[in-house]
Enzyme design. Sequence first.
Site, PDB file in Angstrom:
ATOM      1  N   TYR A   1       0.813  -1.218   0.000  1.00  0.00           N
ATOM      2  CA  TYR A   1       0.000   0.000   0.000  1.00  0.00           C
ATOM      3  C   TYR A   1       0.851   1.274   0.000  1.00  0.00           C
ATOM      4  O   TYR A   1       0.372   2.331   0.434  1.00  0.00           O
ATOM      5  CB  TYR A   1      -0.963  -0.014   1.187  1.00  0.00           C
ATOM      6  CG  TYR A   1      -2.176  -0.915   0.966  1.00  0.00           C
ATOM      7  CD1 TYR A   1      -3.020  -0.736  -0.146  1.00  0.00           C
ATOM      8  CD2 TYR A   1      -2.501  -1.925   1.865  1.00  0.00           C
ATOM      9  CE1 TYR A   1      -4.127  -1.560  -0.347  1.00  0.00           C
ATOM     10  CE2 TYR A   1      -3.619  -2.745   1.665  1.00  0.00           C
ATOM     11  CZ  TYR A   1      -4.419  -2.549   0.556  1.00  0.00           C
ATOM     12  OH  TYR A   1      -5.528  -3.352   0.348  1.00  0.00           O
TER      13      TYR A   1
ATOM     14  N   PHE B   1      -6.667   7.357   5.577  1.00  0.00           N
ATOM     15  CA  PHE B   1      -7.116   5.985   5.830  1.00  0.00           C
ATOM     16  C   PHE B   1      -5.960   4.981   5.841  1.00  0.00           C
ATOM     17  O   PHE B   1      -6.177   3.787   6.015  1.00  0.00           O
ATOM     18  CB  PHE B   1      -8.178   5.558   4.792  1.00  0.00           C
ATOM     19  CG  PHE B   1      -7.711   5.605   3.354  1.00  0.00           C
ATOM     20  CD1 PHE B   1      -7.016   4.552   2.791  1.00  0.00           C
ATOM     21  CD2 PHE B   1      -7.965   6.722   2.564  1.00  0.00           C
ATOM     22  CE1 PHE B   1      -6.584   4.580   1.471  1.00  0.00           C
ATOM     23  CE2 PHE B   1      -7.542   6.758   1.241  1.00  0.00           C
ATOM     24  CZ  PHE B   1      -6.840   5.693   0.695  1.00  0.00           C
TER      25      PHE B   1
ATOM     26  N   ARG C   1     -11.213  -6.211 -11.551  1.00  0.00           N
ATOM     27  CA  ARG C   1     -11.662  -4.930 -10.968  1.00  0.00           C
ATOM     28  C   ARG C   1     -13.165  -4.766 -11.201  1.00  0.00           C
ATOM     29  O   ARG C   1     -13.885  -4.230 -10.373  1.00  0.00           O
ATOM     30  CB  ARG C   1     -10.898  -3.755 -11.589  1.00  0.00           C
ATOM     31  CG  ARG C   1      -9.390  -3.787 -11.373  1.00  0.00           C
ATOM     32  CD  ARG C   1      -8.926  -3.226 -10.075  1.00  0.00           C
ATOM     33  NE  ARG C   1      -9.200  -1.810  -9.917  1.00  0.00           N
ATOM     34  CZ  ARG C   1      -8.868  -1.122  -8.831  1.00  0.00           C
ATOM     35  NH1 ARG C   1      -8.271  -1.734  -7.803  1.00  0.00           N
ATOM     36  NH2 ARG C   1      -9.148   0.149  -8.735  1.00  0.00           N
TER      37      ARG C   1
ATOM     38  N   ARG D   1     -18.209  -6.483  -4.173  1.00  0.00           N
ATOM     39  CA  ARG D   1     -18.410  -5.458  -3.130  1.00  0.00           C
ATOM     40  C   ARG D   1     -19.863  -4.992  -3.078  1.00  0.00           C
ATOM     41  O   ARG D   1     -20.384  -4.676  -2.006  1.00  0.00           O
ATOM     42  CB  ARG D   1     -17.474  -4.280  -3.386  1.00  0.00           C
ATOM     43  CG  ARG D   1     -15.996  -4.615  -3.125  1.00  0.00           C
ATOM     44  CD  ARG D   1     -15.070  -3.624  -3.792  1.00  0.00           C
ATOM     45  NE  ARG D   1     -13.679  -3.749  -3.379  1.00  0.00           N
ATOM     46  CZ  ARG D   1     -12.685  -3.058  -3.906  1.00  0.00           C
ATOM     47  NH1 ARG D   1     -12.923  -2.189  -4.892  1.00  0.00           N
ATOM     48  NH2 ARG D   1     -11.450  -3.220  -3.480  1.00  0.00           N
TER      49      ARG D   1
ATOM     50  N   HIS E   1      -9.071  -7.169  -2.659  1.00  0.00           N
ATOM     51  CA  HIS E   1      -8.131  -6.300  -3.379  1.00  0.00           C
ATOM     52  C   HIS E   1      -7.885  -6.913  -4.742  1.00  0.00           C
ATOM     53  O   HIS E   1      -7.813  -8.134  -4.868  1.00  0.00           O
ATOM     54  CB  HIS E   1      -6.789  -6.214  -2.633  1.00  0.00           C
ATOM     55  CG  HIS E   1      -5.689  -5.669  -3.490  1.00  0.00           C
ATOM     56  ND1 HIS E   1      -5.488  -4.319  -3.669  1.00  0.00           N
ATOM     57  CD2 HIS E   1      -4.778  -6.298  -4.286  1.00  0.00           C
ATOM     58  CE1 HIS E   1      -4.489  -4.136  -4.515  1.00  0.00           C
ATOM     59  NE2 HIS E   1      -4.030  -5.322  -4.903  1.00  0.00           N
TER      60      HIS E   1
HETATM   61  P1  DAT Z   1      -9.133  -0.179  -4.458  1.00  0.00           P
HETATM   62  O1  DAT Z   1      -9.021  -1.240  -3.390  1.00  0.00           O
HETATM   63  O2  DAT Z   1     -10.502  -0.116  -5.041  1.00  0.00           O
HETATM   64  O3  DAT Z   1      -8.055  -0.263  -5.489  1.00  0.00           O
HETATM   65  P2  DAT Z   1      -7.638   2.050  -3.349  1.00  0.00           P
HETATM   66  O4  DAT Z   1      -6.406   1.374  -3.868  1.00  0.00           O
HETATM   67  O5  DAT Z   1      -7.865   3.461  -3.737  1.00  0.00           O
HETATM   68  O6  DAT Z   1      -8.952   1.222  -3.715  1.00  0.00           O
HETATM   69  O7  DAT Z   1      -7.607   2.013  -1.745  1.00  0.00           O
HETATM   70  C1  DAT Z   1      -7.147   0.879  -1.038  1.00  0.00           C
HETATM   71  C2  DAT Z   1      -8.161   0.540   0.031  1.00  0.00           C
HETATM   72  O8  DAT Z   1      -8.214   1.592   1.001  1.00  0.00           O
HETATM   73  C3  DAT Z   1      -9.596   0.421  -0.465  1.00  0.00           C
HETATM   74  O9  DAT Z   1      -9.876  -0.872  -0.952  1.00  0.00           O
HETATM   75  C4  DAT Z   1     -10.400   0.769   0.739  1.00  0.00           C
HETATM   76  C5  DAT Z   1      -9.561   1.822   1.421  1.00  0.00           C
HETATM   77  N1  DAT Z   1      -9.955   3.184   1.023  1.00  0.00           N
HETATM   78  C6  DAT Z   1      -9.658   3.820  -0.141  1.00  0.00           C
HETATM   79  N2  DAT Z   1     -10.146   5.071  -0.164  1.00  0.00           N
HETATM   80  C7  DAT Z   1     -10.765   5.237   1.015  1.00  0.00           C
HETATM   81  C8  DAT Z   1     -11.481   6.326   1.614  1.00  0.00           C
HETATM   82  N3  DAT Z   1     -11.621   7.498   0.985  1.00  0.00           N
HETATM   83  N4  DAT Z   1     -12.022   6.139   2.846  1.00  0.00           N
HETATM   84  C9  DAT Z   1     -11.879   4.961   3.493  1.00  0.00           C
HETATM   85  N5  DAT Z   1     -11.198   3.926   3.016  1.00  0.00           N
HETATM   86  C10 DAT Z   1     -10.659   4.038   1.784  1.00  0.00           C
HETATM   87 MG    MG Z   2      -5.979  -0.107  -5.217  1.00  0.00          MG
END
Ligand code: DAT
Ligand code: MG
Length: 142
Positions: free
Chosen positions: A53, A61, A89, A106, A123
């Site tokens: 991450y 977050f 996705r 989801r 994920h």
């Molecule tokens: P994804 O898992 O759809 O690729 P991401 O990579 O932007 O999303 O974020 C990683 C994870 O972090 C996501 O699955 C859930 C959490 N997350 C992302 N944006 C968030 C937000 N604005 N508020 C709370 N949790 C969030």
């Molecule tokens: Mg992501």
Amino acid sequence: MTAQTERSLVIVKPDGYRRGLTGEVLRRIEAKGYTLAALQVTEATREQLAEHYAEHEGKPFYEPLVEFMSSGPVVVAVIEGNDCIKGFRSLAGATNPTEAAPGSIRGDLGRDWGLKVQQNIVHGSDSTESAEREIGIWFPNL
Ligand code: DAT
Ligand code: MG
């Protein structure tokens, strides 16, 4: 010439594992026609999560996310199939489970729990570069 089969890194997050949804997620991946190339139940280390991450470090977050991902076992998989990164996705649905379309993992199985981080079951890698990078983190021998 045949294009090289694409690979994606999928994780059933601790909420999905705890709720007994691992089989349902894997069922949807297989029903879609993708192949499981690697599969493991593991407890993520802080180091793996920091690498995985890295793009989110510093976001509000981030700490709750790392905490959540360390809260129990996860199931990590490498899936294979043409265009499976985009395809998974799409199977997963939008990040926010409230907005994720019904029919998606989801959208069908997730909801907002009012926490600092969305617990959204799965994920999936978002590009070929991320996929290869993430596979290296979770399956260093592949
Ligand atoms: P994804 O898992 O759809 O690729 P991401 O990579 O932007 O999303 O974020 C990683 C994870 O972090 C996501 O699955 C859930 C959490 N997350 C992302 N944006 C968030 C937000 N604005 N508020 C709370 N949790 C969030
Ligand atoms: Mg992501």
